[in-house]
Scaffold this motif. Sequence first.
Motif, mmCIF file in Angstrom:
data_model
loop_
_atom_site.group_PDB
_atom_site.id
_atom_site.type_symbol
_atom_site.label_atom_id
_atom_site.label_comp_id
_atom_site.label_asym_id
_atom_site.label_seq_id
_atom_site.Cartn_x
_atom_site.Cartn_y
_atom_site.Cartn_z
ATOM 1 N N ASP A 187 0.836 -1.206 0.000
ATOM 2 C CA ASP A 187 0.000 0.000 0.000
ATOM 3 C C ASP A 187 0.872 1.257 0.000
ATOM 4 N N ALA A 188 0.475 2.224 -0.826
ATOM 5 C CA ALA A 188 1.283 3.439 -0.991
ATOM 6 C C ALA A 188 1.414 4.242 0.303
ATOM 7 N N HIS A 189 0.415 4.123 1.203
ATOM 8 C CA HIS A 189 0.435 4.922 2.433
ATOM 9 C C HIS A 189 1.087 4.220 3.606
ATOM 10 N N PHE A 190 1.615 3.012 3.376
ATOM 11 C CA PHE A 190 2.055 2.201 4.512
ATOM 12 C C PHE A 190 3.057 2.913 5.421
ATOM 13 N N VAL A 191 4.104 3.471 4.837
ATOM 14 C CA VAL A 191 5.156 4.094 5.650
ATOM 15 C C VAL A 191 4.581 5.233 6.484
ATOM 16 N N ASP A 192 3.815 6.116 5.837
ATOM 17 C CA ASP A 192 3.215 7.245 6.560
ATOM 18 C C ASP A 192 2.257 6.770 7.638
ATOM 19 N N ASP A 193 1.476 5.736 7.327
ATOM 20 C CA ASP A 193 0.519 5.220 8.309
ATOM 21 C C ASP A 193 1.233 4.716 9.565
ATOM 22 N N VAL A 194 2.321 3.982 9.368
ATOM 23 C CA VAL A 194 3.061 3.457 10.533
ATOM 24 C C VAL A 194 3.638 4.611 11.352
ATOM 25 N N LEU A 195 4.271 5.561 10.673
ATOM 26 C CA LEU A 195 4.901 6.677 11.393
ATOM 27 C C LEU A 195 3.860 7.549 12.099
ATOM 28 N N ASP A 196 2.725 7.812 11.422
ATOM 29 C CA ASP A 196 1.646 8.597 12.040
ATOM 30 C C ASP A 196 1.095 7.901 13.272
ATOM 31 N N THR A 197 0.925 6.579 13.154
ATOM 32 C CA THR A 197 0.344 5.831 14.269
ATOM 33 C C THR A 197 1.275 5.864 15.482
ATOM 34 N N LEU A 198 2.575 5.672 15.238
ATOM 35 C CA LEU A 198 3.553 5.753 16.332
ATOM 36 C C LEU A 198 3.487 7.132 16.996
ATOM 37 N N ARG A 199 3.476 8.165 16.170
ATOM 38 C CA ARG A 199 3.487 9.542 16.671
ATOM 39 C C ARG A 199 2.222 9.831 17.474
ATOM 40 N N ARG A 200 1.100 9.420 16.927
ATOM 41 C CA ARG A 200 -0.190 9.688 17.574
ATOM 42 C C ARG A 200 -0.240 9.123 18.990
ATOM 43 N N HIS A 201 0.396 7.973 19.184
ATOM 44 C CA HIS A 201 0.378 7.351 20.515
ATOM 45 C C HIS A 201 1.604 7.714 21.340
ATOM 46 N N GLY A 202 2.553 8.413 20.746
ATOM 47 C CA GLY A 202 3.794 8.716 21.454
ATOM 48 C C GLY A 202 4.587 7.459 21.755
ATOM 49 N N ALA A 203 4.532 6.469 20.842
ATOM 50 C CA ALA A 203 5.261 5.213 21.040
ATOM 51 C C ALA A 203 6.656 5.324 20.419
ATOM 52 N N ASP A 204 7.631 4.660 21.048
ATOM 53 C CA ASP A 204 9.013 4.682 20.582
ATOM 54 C C ASP A 204 9.176 3.729 19.395
ATOM 55 N N PRO A 205 9.535 4.259 18.215
ATOM 56 C CA PRO A 205 9.673 3.400 17.023
ATOM 57 C C PRO A 205 10.679 2.266 17.232
ATOM 58 N N ARG A 206 11.678 2.498 18.093
ATOM 59 C CA ARG A 206 12.708 1.463 18.305
ATOM 60 C C ARG A 206 12.167 0.254 19.056
ATOM 61 N N ARG A 207 10.972 0.395 19.644
ATOM 62 C CA ARG A 207 10.347 -0.730 20.353
ATOM 63 C C ARG A 207 9.452 -1.551 19.417
ATOM 64 N N LEU A 208 9.211 -1.041 18.225
ATOM 65 C CA LEU A 208 8.306 -1.720 17.295
ATOM 66 C C LEU A 208 9.107 -2.552 16.290
ATOM 67 N N LYS A 209 8.680 -3.801 16.139
ATOM 68 C CA LYS A 209 9.303 -4.666 15.144
ATOM 69 C C LYS A 209 8.207 -5.194 14.233
ATOM 70 N N LEU A 210 8.399 -5.070 12.933
ATOM 71 C CA LEU A 210 7.389 -5.556 11.992
ATOM 72 C C LEU A 210 7.835 -6.903 11.440
ATOM 73 N N GLU A 211 6.946 -7.897 11.534
ATOM 74 C CA GLU A 211 7.244 -9.236 11.017
ATOM 75 C C GLU A 211 6.678 -9.372 9.609
ATOM 76 N N LEU A 212 7.580 -9.645 8.682
ATOM 77 C CA LEU A 212 7.193 -9.811 7.282
ATOM 78 C C LEU A 212 7.445 -11.257 6.891
ATOM 79 N N THR A 213 6.765 -11.715 5.842
ATOM 80 C CA THR A 213 7.065 -13.060 5.346
ATOM 81 C C THR A 213 7.735 -12.956 3.980
ATOM 82 N N GLU A 214 8.350 -14.051 3.590
ATOM 83 C CA GLU A 214 9.108 -14.056 2.342
ATOM 84 C C GLU A 214 8.226 -13.787 1.125
#
Length: 282
Positions: A126-153
């Motif tokens: 999705d074209a908005h994915f990066v912005d959505d993740v960053l906005d969501t972190l910011r909105r909650h004041g969550a530390d990005p370094r604590r978030l890990k995204l699990e992707l599959t091959e």
Amino acid sequence: QAKAQGKNTFRFFDAELQAVLAGRAALEADLRQSISRRQLLLHFQPQVDAQGRVLGAEALLRWQHPQRGLVPPGAFIPEAEQCGFVLELGQWVLDTACRTLAAWARHPHCSGLDLSVNVSALQLRDAHFVDDVLDTLRRHGADPRRLKLELTESLLAENVEDTIAKMSQLRAAGVGFSLDDFGTGYSSLNYLRRLPLEELKIDRSFVNDMLGDPNGAVIARTIVALGQTFGLQVIAEGVETPEQRDALLKMGCRRFQGFLFGRPVDQASFERLPQSLAAIPS
Ligand code: C2E
Ligand code: MG
Ligand code: MG
Ligand code: MG
């Protein structure tokens, strides 16, 4: 005779197919209401280090349906991917995960914990994915370094350049990436080298086979060595017995997740877990 039978078989198949399709349509209609009806929840499964200290959790989606009961993700994520609803589901998961991370930052013994979140290849596309993740972190004041995204091959099946670009943007903001179910898909070593990953996750099937089937052990050992070569953390999933944990430790694996240490549980139960799970018997 054969023709008549063929016709009957066809009719039977037709009715079956119709039932399956109707069932799927009903599931999909229900699923689309799941967010507004507040039927979704996250369960949390601990991830531990070699000493059994809790490093963090994997967030696992559940659907609490009034008639269907507690529906596991395997029973609705594929449908959600097929009908596109997985984008909204994924956003709900991210939002809830970031809210949890922000709450943990203020929690007496959860403040140092990481949270792993499963992301569908469709979300990443999705074209908005990066912005959505960053906005969501910011909105909650969550530390990005604590978030890990699990992707599959599977995300490597197409548009690798776009995937790498998006991952790199998030990586620059501090977000980590883990390659889930590793060894079951079709990763090329060349892509593996280029993806900004921080972790490989050994698939449960290899951990499960490890002690009985020599091939399982060889694959697990190879993944650990691969991680060491590329400077990546390696975590084993589906660790159910002390024997499996010990065999993995001997191979050099230093992170574990599985029923041996804890099943996925709701947030309140997770927060009550001891900070070290080394002594939990199988
Ligand atoms: P996964 O990401 O590989 O998650 C690990 C699965 O293994 C979980 O199943 C977990 O409950 C199970 N598991 C953990 N330890 C053990 C063990 O020791 N033994 C056994 N037998 N199983 C163990 P679950 O929760 O049913 O999730 C299944 C899959 O659904 C996940 O596999 C993931 O691919 C997908 N999923 C879950 N939550 C989400 C989500 O929020 N978004 C997306 N896109 N997919 C999700
Ligand atoms: Mg996962
Ligand atoms: Mg991190
Ligand atoms: Mg997995």
